[in-house]
Write a protein that holds these residues in place. Structure first.
Motif, short mmCIF file in Angstrom:
data_model
loop_
_atom_site.label_atom_id
_atom_site.label_comp_id
_atom_site.label_asym_id
_atom_site.label_seq_id
_atom_site.Cartn_x
_atom_site.Cartn_y
_atom_site.Cartn_z
N ARG A 90 0.84 -1.20 0.00
CA ARG A 90 0.00 0.00 0.00
C ARG A 90 0.87 1.24 0.00
NH1 ARG A 90 -5.32 -1.03 -1.44
NH2 ARG A 90 -5.70 -3.17 -0.78
N CYS A 103 -7.47 3.58 -3.43
CA CYS A 103 -8.09 2.31 -3.83
C CYS A 103 -9.57 2.56 -4.10
CB CYS A 103 -7.91 1.28 -2.71
SG CYS A 103 -8.65 -0.32 -3.07
N SER A 105 -11.86 0.84 -5.39
CA SER A 105 -12.84 -0.23 -5.14
C SER A 105 -13.19 -0.32 -3.65
CB SER A 105 -12.32 -1.58 -5.64
OG SER A 105 -11.23 -2.01 -4.85
N CYS A 143 -4.61 1.54 -8.39
CA CYS A 143 -4.43 0.49 -7.39
C CYS A 143 -4.44 -0.87 -8.08
CB CYS A 143 -5.56 0.60 -6.37
SG CYS A 143 -5.52 -0.70 -5.11
N CYS A 145 -4.94 -3.82 -6.46
CA CYS A 145 -5.59 -4.87 -5.68
C CYS A 145 -6.58 -5.63 -6.57
CB CYS A 145 -6.28 -4.30 -4.43
SG CYS A 145 -7.90 -3.54 -4.72
N CYS A 148 -9.83 -3.77 -7.51
CA CYS A 148 -9.61 -2.69 -8.48
C CYS A 148 -9.33 -3.28 -9.87
CB CYS A 148 -8.47 -1.78 -8.04
SG CYS A 148 -8.95 -0.62 -6.73
ZN LIG Z 1 -7.71 -1.26 -4.89
#
Ligand SMILES: [Zn+2]
Length: 157
Positions: A90, A103, A105, A143, A145, A148
């Motif tokens: 992060r 982020c 999402s 992002c 992740c 995302c």
């Molecule tokens: Zn994300």
């Protein structure tokens, strides 16, 4: 002509002339969910909590001498999951280059950003704004992740 910064000292006169006042841009994230900004904490287990449930920043708490046994907290420290995942970690980089968008999402992150932005429009620094420009970071990466990625992200170079 009808598109100018609302922070000028002639805001009232500009409004009188019918100008549309605009604010925002790439700095929205830095303004409303700045990872290095003080994270508001709801005071718990204190006398003040019973009489006043307003949200305090750690700095306000220190000024008032409220002892909570809590270290000052920054947004990023309190919610690292709100910020962009970059190469497996992060990131709190939202200024300059490289920098990562938050982020998107993460619904809580978006909710916090929206809450703070709306409050600013209601009675904060942006209260005179007619048009709020909401842009992501300038040349910010997205992002990485899983959630995302499902939303779709642009590949980074
Ligand atoms: Zn994300």
């Amino acid at each position: 002509m009808n598109y100018c910064d609302e922070t000028g000292k002639e805001t009232a006169f500009r409004k009188k002339l019918g100008m549309v006042l605009a604010r925002g841009g790439h700095g929205v994230q830095a303004t409303y969910i700045n990872p290095k900004g003080e994270y508001p904490i709801i005071i718990q287990n204190s006398r003040e909590m019973r009489t006043n449930q307003r949200i305090h920043t750690p700095r306000e708490m220190n000024i008032q001498g409220i002892q909570m046994g809590m270290a000052n907290s920054l947004f990023f420290e309190a919610h690292p999951e709100w910020y962009g995942l970059f190469k497996g970690k992060r990131s709190d980089r939202i200024n300059g280059f490289p920098a990562e968008n938050y982020c998107t999402s993460n619904k809580d992150a978006t909710k916090e950003l929206a809450k703070n932005l709306v409050q600013s429009l209601i009675d904060g620094p942006w209260k005179n704004v007619d048009i709020a420009n909401f842009w992501m970071l300038d040349v910010g990466t997205w992002c990485e992740c899983e959630n995302c990625k499902k939303q779709g992200i642009l590949p980074t170079g």
